[in-house]
Enzyme design. Structure first.
Site, PDB file in Angstrom:
ATOM      1  N   LYS A 130      47.913  47.563 155.516  1.00  0.00           N
ATOM      2  CA  LYS A 130      49.105  46.760 155.225  1.00  0.00           C
ATOM      3  C   LYS A 130      48.894  45.364 155.797  1.00  0.00           C
ATOM      4  O   LYS A 130      48.506  45.217 156.954  1.00  0.00           O
ATOM      5  CB  LYS A 130      50.360  47.414 155.815  1.00  0.00           C
ATOM      6  N   HIS A 146      46.254  54.472 156.062  1.00  0.00           N
ATOM      7  CA  HIS A 146      46.615  53.400 155.123  1.00  0.00           C
ATOM      8  C   HIS A 146      47.489  52.328 155.773  1.00  0.00           C
ATOM      9  O   HIS A 146      47.573  51.214 155.269  1.00  0.00           O
ATOM     10  CB  HIS A 146      47.233  53.960 153.833  1.00  0.00           C
ATOM     11  N   LYS A 183      62.147  61.314 158.511  1.00  0.00           N
ATOM     12  CA  LYS A 183      62.426  61.351 157.069  1.00  0.00           C
ATOM     13  C   LYS A 183      63.943  61.357 156.884  1.00  0.00           C
ATOM     14  O   LYS A 183      64.684  61.757 157.787  1.00  0.00           O
ATOM     15  CB  LYS A 183      61.864  62.621 156.433  1.00  0.00           C
ATOM     16  N   HIS A 204      49.675  57.027 162.018  1.00  0.00           N
ATOM     17  CA  HIS A 204      50.259  55.692 161.793  1.00  0.00           C
ATOM     18  C   HIS A 204      50.911  55.109 163.054  1.00  0.00           C
ATOM     19  O   HIS A 204      50.684  53.955 163.403  1.00  0.00           O
ATOM     20  CB  HIS A 204      51.312  55.744 160.683  1.00  0.00           C
TER      21      HIS A 204
END
Ligand code: BG6
Length: 491
Positions: A181, A177, A339, A239
């Site tokens: 962007k 994904h 994270k 990514h």
């Protein structure tokens, strides 16, 4: 050709699940609102849950109420969208349960069938087989595969083989994904439309590149998935390597899907494997302990719900990556992702080399560097750090580093930046594959990650703790510092 030409039946498998309800229904709703779906395109949800049509529509409406700004969710927009929604309850392992779907699809011969697998990859094979056996497939059908496709090169190759029995590569859309962007796509424009950057984009002018993808969130109740994957498989394999490829690839001959993907594959093939003796100088793995995010206390990784006390999984990775080709020889690419960091931030920073000879104040030698910061999210934009003479009498020829800024929201006056899934779904309906990952890209990315994962599982540096709300373990600063560099936010 307008979008109204692309008549489609979009079948979402896993339609009641988190991805479908959080991302796909919302994206399709926005495309519908913007008039980008053909008036007669249908959205057919498939899951095991016993919904009737009205029940499924209700489920979608309540997700839209959660995830879409209420100013967009006007009743006429919802009613328009709702008339596209259909639902079919199917157990994917039972071929006979696909018959009704086949009847529904075979009512129309002029519509492109899009099968979106918002499913665990273990179901991709059997779903493809049953779609085929029940007569749902034709040569124009498209299938959309979500990540993660496999856990390593071997499992990814198996899944690709299973799907590949029923779909040709030109029918397969593998999602990353990040490629949807807006700002990630802008990398292609920035690099290849601007001669200023085009001519400088190589080892003779660039000293090093940083790619940071930081998230504030923890693992959000996904322990079962995340602890098997870790940050390396969850973020780097896909990514970050995609961002690296778009930053490092050679100019493609044109903008066709294969030209772009050929260039990305060349970068993946040129990645220097991180061998055992490089582990300590090129790799940092971390795991968050409890800390503060936005001033609020959050638990550590091992205190998350469902935590397994024997876990050896990382929630942070920093890597020094080298690309063995003429353009990038000797230029480190520092990749960092974690994270529970202080900000949600995705950013590429390109550090240019110093001038060959310094004529200004010797104490200001360290200032003398240009830096291009490409902010992918949030506050999308570009900033170029340049050196100027400090203004005013009596300052002599003192230098000062100031940014030239381009904020996309100001420049393009956009009030809403479309979500990546809107762009990706639109491209799928139009049959454009350039924002999707080809099989060889995924497999080369896995091969490179596999050798690192194998090495660190046997001989790797131990996982270093970092407090939630910090930029990762201290060792991540040392990784760049020993090369004479610092991460951008520390400059
Ligand atoms: C997903 C990962 O692919 O990307 C998640 O599985 C991560 O763990 C997410 O949170 C980040 O995406 P974004 O668009 O919010 O940066």
């Amino acid at each position: 050709m307008s979008s109204q030409d692309h008549l489609c039946d979009i079948v979402i498998f896993g339609a009641a699940g988190d991805l479908a309800q959080r991302k796909l229904i919302r994206a399709l709703f926005q495309l519908d609102r913007a008039g980008l779906l053909n008036e007669h395109s249908r959205i057919i949800g498939v899951a095991r849950d016993e919904y009737d049509q009205e029940g499924f529509a209700k489920r979608c409406k309540s997700s839209l109420e959660r995830f879409v700004d209420s100013t967009y969710l006007k009743s006429d927009a919802w009613e328009h969208f709702k008339q596209r929604l259909e639902y079919s309850c199917i157990n994917l392992t039972q071929k006979s349960e696909f018959d009704h779907l086949a009847d529904c699809l075979n009512q129309r011969t002029d519509s492109t069938r899009i099968f979106y697998y918002a499913l665990p990859a273990s179901l991709y094979g059997v779903t493809s087989e049953n779609l085929h056996a029940s007569g749902c497939l034709n040569d124009q059908a498209r299938v959309v595969l979500e990540k993660p496709i496999g856990h390593d090169h071997e499992s990814s190759s198996q899944i690709n083989n299973q799907v590949g029995e029923f779909f040709k590569e030109s029918q397969i859309y593998r999602i990353d994904h990040y490629l949807g962007k807006e700002t990630v796509q802008n990398l292609i424009a920035l690099r290849f439309a601007n001669p200023l950057f085009g001519s400088q984009w190589k080892q003779s002018h660039i000293s090093h590149v940083e790619i940071t993808v930081a998230e504030k969130v923890g693992i959000e109740g996904r322990w079962g998935y995340f602890d098997k994957a870790g940050q390396m498989r969850d973020m780097v394999q896909n990514h970050l390597l995609q961002l690296l490829c778009l930053t490092a690839m050679d100019p493609p001959a044109d903008l066709s899907a294969d030209s772009i993907r050929d260039e990305k594959v060349k970068v993946l093939r040129a990645l220097r494997p991180i061998s055992r003796d490089m582990l300590y100088s090129h790799v940092v793995r971390g795991r968050y302990t409890r800390g503060l995010i936005d001033g609020q206390p959050v638990p550590g990784y091992m205190e998350e719900e469902g935590a397994n006390p024997d876990s050896t999984t990382e929630s942070f990775v920093a890597l020094k990556v080298e690309i063995n080709n003429w353009r990038w020889a000797g230029v480190p690419f520092y990749l960092r992702t974690g994270k529970r960091m202080p900000d949600k931030l995705s950013q590429i920073t390109v550090h240019f080399k110093r001038q060959p000879h310094h004529i200004f104040d010797e104490n200001q030698r360290d200032l003398a560097r240009n830096k291009l910061i490409i902010r992918l999210q949030p506050d999308e934009g570009i900033s170029l750090q340049i050196l100027n003479k400090d203004q005013g009498l009596g300052k002599g020829m003192r230098l000062r580093s100031e940014p030239l800024q381009l904020s996309f929201s100001q420049a393009f006056g956009q009030t809403r930046i479309p979500d990546a899934y809107e762009r990706l779904l639109l491209e799928i309906t139009q049959g454009n594959q350039y924002l999707f990952v080809r099989r060889d890209e995924i497999e080369h990315a896995w091969k490179w990650c596999d050798q690192l994962l194998d090495t660190w599982e046997h001989d790797g540096p131990r996982i270093q703790p970092y407090s939630a709300g910090s930029w990762g373990p201290k060792a991540s600063d040392l990784l760049v510092f020993k090369d004479g560099n610092t991460w951008h936010e520390d400059d």
